[in-house]
Design a protein around this motif. Structure first.
Motif, short mmCIF file in Angstrom:
data_model
loop_
_atom_site.label_atom_id
_atom_site.label_comp_id
_atom_site.label_asym_id
_atom_site.label_seq_id
_atom_site.Cartn_x
_atom_site.Cartn_y
_atom_site.Cartn_z
N MET A 1 2.57 -2.67 7.75
CA MET A 1 1.98 -3.09 6.41
C MET A 1 2.77 -4.38 5.95
N VAL A 2 4.04 -4.27 5.92
CA VAL A 2 5.05 -5.08 5.32
C VAL A 2 5.11 -6.49 6.19
N ARG A 3 4.71 -6.29 7.45
CA ARG A 3 5.12 -7.33 8.44
C ARG A 3 3.61 -8.12 8.85
N LEU A 4 2.66 -7.10 8.96
CA LEU A 4 1.37 -7.78 9.46
C LEU A 4 0.43 -7.85 8.40
N VAL A 5 0.50 -7.30 7.34
CA VAL A 5 -0.73 -7.58 6.39
C VAL A 5 -0.03 -8.27 5.05
N VAL A 6 0.90 -7.68 4.34
CA VAL A 6 1.54 -8.44 3.31
C VAL A 6 1.41 -9.99 3.10
N PRO A 7 2.12 -10.28 4.30
CA PRO A 7 2.36 -12.15 4.34
C PRO A 7 1.39 -12.65 5.02
N VAL A 8 0.61 -11.69 5.92
CA VAL A 8 -0.55 -12.69 6.82
C VAL A 8 -1.77 -12.80 6.20
N VAL A 9 -2.49 -11.84 5.59
CA VAL A 9 -3.79 -11.75 4.90
C VAL A 9 -3.41 -11.18 3.36
N PRO A 10 -2.63 -12.13 2.38
CA PRO A 10 -2.37 -11.77 1.25
C PRO A 10 -3.61 -11.33 0.32
N GLU A 11 -4.69 -12.49 0.48
CA GLU A 11 -5.73 -12.28 -0.45
C GLU A 11 -6.50 -10.86 -0.04
N GLY A 12 -6.63 -10.75 1.09
CA GLY A 12 -7.21 -9.33 1.65
C GLY A 12 -6.29 -8.38 1.23
N PHE A 13 -5.27 -8.21 1.42
CA PHE A 13 -4.49 -7.11 0.88
C PHE A 13 -4.51 -6.89 -0.61
N ALA A 14 -4.40 -7.89 -1.52
CA ALA A 14 -4.65 -7.76 -2.80
C ALA A 14 -5.65 -6.99 -3.04
N ALA A 15 -7.17 -7.48 -2.60
CA ALA A 15 -8.20 -6.91 -2.76
C ALA A 15 -8.40 -5.37 -2.49
N TRP A 16 -7.52 -4.82 -1.36
CA TRP A 16 -7.86 -3.56 -1.11
C TRP A 16 -6.55 -2.75 -1.64
N SER A 17 -5.62 -3.40 -2.33
CA SER A 17 -4.51 -2.61 -2.73
C SER A 17 -5.01 -1.65 -3.88
N PRO A 18 -5.61 -1.86 -4.84
CA PRO A 18 -5.95 -0.74 -5.56
C PRO A 18 -6.46 0.51 -5.17
N LEU A 19 -7.44 0.56 -3.81
CA LEU A 19 -7.48 1.57 -3.27
C LEU A 19 -6.48 2.19 -2.44
N LEU A 20 -5.80 1.42 -1.90
CA LEU A 20 -4.47 1.96 -1.02
C LEU A 20 -3.67 2.78 -2.14
N GLY A 21 -3.29 2.15 -3.23
CA GLY A 21 -2.63 2.65 -4.17
C GLY A 21 -2.88 3.83 -4.71
N GLY A 22 -4.19 4.12 -4.88
CA GLY A 22 -5.03 5.31 -5.39
C GLY A 22 -4.90 6.46 -4.24
N LEU A 23 -5.16 6.10 -3.18
CA LEU A 23 -4.93 7.15 -2.09
C LEU A 23 -3.39 7.50 -1.75
N ALA A 24 -2.62 6.56 -2.14
CA ALA A 24 -1.06 6.80 -2.02
C ALA A 24 -0.81 8.15 -3.16
N VAL A 25 -1.28 7.77 -4.47
CA VAL A 25 -0.70 8.88 -5.54
C VAL A 25 -1.59 10.23 -5.17
N ALA A 26 -2.81 9.61 -4.89
CA ALA A 26 -3.68 11.21 -4.32
C ALA A 26 -2.91 11.92 -3.31
N GLY A 27 -2.19 11.44 -2.20
CA GLY A 27 -1.46 11.88 -1.43
C GLY A 27 -0.29 12.71 -2.12
N ILE A 28 0.33 11.99 -2.83
CA ILE A 28 1.66 12.60 -3.73
C ILE A 28 1.25 13.95 -4.25
N VAL A 29 0.29 13.93 -5.10
CA VAL A 29 -0.19 15.06 -5.95
C VAL A 29 -0.76 16.03 -4.98
#
Length: 349
Positions: A116-144
């Motif tokens: 994620m850090v090497r291939l997604v964040v710097p390479v397709v930043p606009e696409g990653f920003a669009a999907w980041s709310p979903l990714l963050g939501g799934l991350a905290v769902a997994g935590i709980v």
């Protein structure tokens, strides 16, 4: 890993089934990542990662960035694993031998967050920003979700595996925030989780071998009474796993929560602040299941049935890992100063 699980895993479990599931999951994840890489190579005309990062998706349209980011993120989320693609991990951990569990938790799971850090964040930043709310939501769902399961899980080794899902949720949340603090916290959390999970799996693997099972409901001698070395290592590992200040995991988790509270300007602040609150609840649940484990295994005055304490090789590994967990907890700048220039370079692009 397939060889370790299928040939050297727990003989009382479905070793072939666990090994096959791991193999299928990792191949599917790798295939999706390869598909995303081929799409980038075709669109950008090169496979040079530095060129990809330097361009920062400037020559890719929004639709292409969204599609490529989604493909890469799903493939990498299988490897992390991110909720709800996590179900293979506890089964494989419970079946694998100690060496397999240490390798899987401390090294192989990190390939997902590294990607994620090497291939997604710097390479397709606009696409990653669009999907980041979903990714963050799934991350905290997994935590709980994982933390709640740890409150009732009977198998100690599976419990440690479920706690890995929760810890890696904080790592993914930090990455999704899109900030320098979040990325620093994610990289720190990667290393911290690798050390703590390795420590705990060495302890739990040794206990399972001595007990004959890892069932918490069976009556065991209190570790503080009969096995002081294993007992101390378990205490340190579980305290670190709960995010206790002064130990390594604390900095990655608190950094991820603070980054989610103040995300990058192109992230929805309201959603990420909600994620920070939910993640903090998951952190509190970690304290609860830590107390449960220590009450069942470490605390008390039971001295029967007796088991032997850690042997020399176990003590050496546990001391080394314990010192590193304490060192990163007390001196986090030892690691943060190493990762800072690279994080600044990734986000500057």
């Amino acid at each position: 890993m397939w060889l370790l699980v299928a040939r050297h895993g727990d003989p009382g479990s479905d070793r072939d089934g666990a090994a096959l599931r791991f193999l299928l999951v990792t191949v599917v994840g790798s295939s999706l990542v390869l598909l995303g890489i081929l799409a980038l190579a075709t669109a950008l005309g090169t496979t040079d990662l530095q060129v990809w990062a330097a361009q920062g998706g400037a020559t890719l349209g929004r639709g292409s960035q969204l599609a490529i980011a989604a493909t890469l993120l799903v493939g990498l989320a299988l490897k992390v694993p991110v909720f709800p693609l996590h179900t293979w991990l506890p089964w494989v951990h419970a079946t694998a031998p100690t060496a397999g569990s240490v390798l899987l938790a401390a090294v192989l799971l990190k390939l997902g967050t590294y990607g994620m850090v090497r291939l997604v964040v710097p390479v397709v930043p606009e696409g990653f920003a669009a999907w980041s709310p979903l990714l963050g939501g799934l991350a905290v769902a997994g935590i709980v979700w994982a933390s709640l399961i740890c409150l009732v899980e009977r198998d100690l080794k599976r419990l440690i595996a479920w706690s890995s899902v929760a810890h890696l949720g904080f790592v993914v949340l930090g990455i999704a925030s899109g900030t320098q603090a979040g990325l620093q916290a994610a990289l720190f959390g990667n290393v911290a989780h690798g050390l703590v999970s390795a420590l705990l799996f060495v302890v739990v693997g040794g206990l399972k071998h001595r007990w004959g099972s890892a069932d918490l409901t069976l009556r065991h001698a209190a570790l503080r009474e009969v096995t002081p070395h294993l007992g101390l290592a378990l205490m340190v590992g579980m305290a670190a796993s709960s995010g206790l200040p002064g130990l390594a995991v604390f900095w990655g988790e608190i950094g991820g929560l603070l980054a989610a509270w103040s995300p990058a300007p192109d992230r929805p602040e309201g959603w990420f602040r909600a994620f920070a609150v939910v993640g903090a609840v998951g952190g509190a649940l970690a304290v609860a299941y830590t107390v449960r484990v220590l009450r069942e295994v470490w605390f008390g005055d039971r001295v029967e049935p007796r088991i032997p304490d850690a042997v020399r090789t176990e003590r050496t590994a546990l001391r080394l890992l314990g010192v590193l967990v304490l060192l990163l907890g007390l001196l986090p700048t030892v690691l943060l100063s190493v990762t800072a220039p690279f994080v600044e370079g990734v986000l500057a692009r």
